[in-house]
Design a protein around this motif. Structure first.
Motif, short mmCIF file in Angstrom:
data_model
loop_
_atom_site.label_atom_id
_atom_site.label_comp_id
_atom_site.label_asym_id
_atom_site.label_seq_id
_atom_site.Cartn_x
_atom_site.Cartn_y
_atom_site.Cartn_z
N ARG A 82 0.84 -1.20 0.00
CA ARG A 82 0.00 0.00 0.00
C ARG A 82 0.88 1.26 0.00
N ARG A 83 1.90 1.27 0.86
CA ARG A 83 2.80 2.42 0.93
C ARG A 83 3.51 2.66 -0.40
N LEU A 84 3.99 1.59 -1.02
CA LEU A 84 4.69 1.72 -2.31
C LEU A 84 3.74 2.22 -3.40
N LEU A 85 2.51 1.74 -3.40
CA LEU A 85 1.54 2.20 -4.40
C LEU A 85 1.20 3.67 -4.21
N VAL A 86 1.01 4.10 -2.98
CA VAL A 86 0.70 5.52 -2.72
C VAL A 86 1.88 6.39 -3.14
N ALA A 87 3.09 5.99 -2.80
CA ALA A 87 4.27 6.77 -3.17
C ALA A 87 4.43 6.85 -4.69
N ALA A 88 4.26 5.73 -5.37
CA ALA A 88 4.38 5.71 -6.83
C ALA A 88 3.29 6.57 -7.47
N ALA A 89 2.06 6.44 -6.98
CA ALA A 89 0.96 7.23 -7.53
C ALA A 89 1.20 8.72 -7.32
N ALA A 90 1.67 9.10 -6.13
CA ALA A 90 1.94 10.52 -5.85
C ALA A 90 2.96 11.07 -6.85
N GLU A 91 4.04 10.33 -7.06
CA GLU A 91 5.07 10.77 -8.00
C GLU A 91 4.51 10.89 -9.41
N LEU A 92 3.80 9.87 -9.85
CA LEU A 92 3.28 9.86 -11.22
C LEU A 92 2.17 10.88 -11.43
N PHE A 93 1.27 11.05 -10.46
CA PHE A 93 0.23 12.06 -10.59
C PHE A 93 0.87 13.44 -10.71
N ALA A 94 1.95 13.66 -9.95
CA ALA A 94 2.65 14.95 -10.02
C ALA A 94 3.38 15.11 -11.36
N GLU A 95 3.99 14.04 -11.85
CA GLU A 95 4.75 14.11 -13.10
C GLU A 95 3.86 14.18 -14.34
N LYS A 96 2.87 13.28 -14.41
CA LYS A 96 2.06 13.11 -15.62
C LYS A 96 0.65 13.67 -15.51
N GLY A 97 0.19 13.89 -14.30
CA GLY A 97 -1.19 14.28 -14.08
C GLY A 97 -2.02 13.07 -13.71
N TYR A 98 -3.09 13.31 -13.01
CA TYR A 98 -3.96 12.24 -12.53
C TYR A 98 -4.59 11.49 -13.69
N ARG A 99 -5.16 12.20 -14.63
CA ARG A 99 -5.89 11.55 -15.73
C ARG A 99 -4.97 10.76 -16.66
N GLN A 100 -3.74 11.22 -16.82
CA GLN A 100 -2.82 10.56 -17.76
C GLN A 100 -2.09 9.38 -17.15
N THR A 101 -2.23 9.18 -15.86
CA THR A 101 -1.53 8.08 -15.19
C THR A 101 -2.44 6.86 -15.15
N SER A 102 -1.89 5.73 -15.57
CA SER A 102 -2.67 4.48 -15.60
C SER A 102 -2.27 3.56 -14.44
N PHE A 103 -3.11 2.56 -14.20
CA PHE A 103 -2.77 1.54 -13.22
C PHE A 103 -1.45 0.87 -13.59
N ILE A 104 -1.24 0.65 -14.88
CA ILE A 104 0.00 0.01 -15.34
C ILE A 104 1.20 0.87 -14.96
N ASP A 105 1.10 2.19 -15.19
CA ASP A 105 2.20 3.10 -14.82
C ASP A 105 2.52 2.99 -13.33
N ILE A 106 1.47 3.02 -12.52
CA ILE A 106 1.64 2.98 -11.06
C ILE A 106 2.23 1.65 -10.62
#
Length: 190
Positions: free
Chosen positions: A13-37
């Motif tokens: 869970r911690r790793l997923l939240v950290a990865a999502a935070a980084e990717l949402f910041a880098e690519k945006g929420y809408r452009q980030t996929s489950f695969i990316d995370i």
């Protein structure tokens, strides 16, 4: 054995939240996929709905995680005066993940936004941190600590947005020094 499974679940869970935070910041929420995370976290993409239900649930976890970081930064040891929230907030907005807060703020102002309450709690925590920092009698008589906190937090949020949009036009160190200079002398750096 159950303890190890719980630890693995919490770490996933911690790793997923950290990865999502980084990717949402880098690519945006809408452009980030489950695969990316999943790729960034090194965890199966099926873990995301298992932990969070859906992408929105993951986004809410990211915002909550950042809220907790803010609250932890403002919590002084028992019996001590809180640290300088201006230092804390100016340091916090420099973190790459806070880039995410700009587009999400636009979403949070919508009445039916699922992250509206998360943002309300974040802003309340920031205002409370500022209010706790103000010594009794430090403000002019016509200024309440509540109103002062709203103005200071609003200024910092506005500076953050301007800096993220046009970093070449906003020197955060100069802006920080300016905000500091505008504060009443009794609120000088702690």
């Amino acid at each position: 054995m159950a303890t190890r499974r719980i630890e693995r679940t919490q770490e996933s869970r911690r790793l997923l939240v950290a990865a999502a935070a980084e990717l949402f910041a880098e690519k945006g929420y809408r452009q980030t996929s489950f695969i990316d995370i999943a790729d960034r976290a090194g965890i199966s993409r099926g873990s995301i709905p298992w932990h969070f239900g859906n992408k929105l649930g993951l986004l809410e976890a990211v915002v909550d995680d950042q809220l907790q970081a803010v609250l932890t930064g403002f919590a002084p040891p028992d019996g001590e005066r809180p640290g300088d929230p201006l230092d804390q907030v100016m340091g916090f907005i420099r973190l790459p993940v806070t880039r995410l807060f700009i587009p999400l703020l636009a979403e949070a102002v919508e009445v039916d936004s699922p992250i509206r309450e998360h943002y309300a709690r974040l802003h309340a925590a920031l205002r409370q941190g500022v209010q706790a920092w103000i010594p009794a009698g430090a403000l002019p008589a016509e200024t309440t600590p509540e109103a002062f906190a709203v103005v200071l937090v609003g200024a910092v949020i506005g500076v953050h947005a301007q800096w993220r949009i046009a970093p070449e036009a906003v020197d955060l160190d100069t802006v920080y020094a300016t905000i500091r200079a505008l504060l009443p002398a009794s609120l000088g750096k702690t």
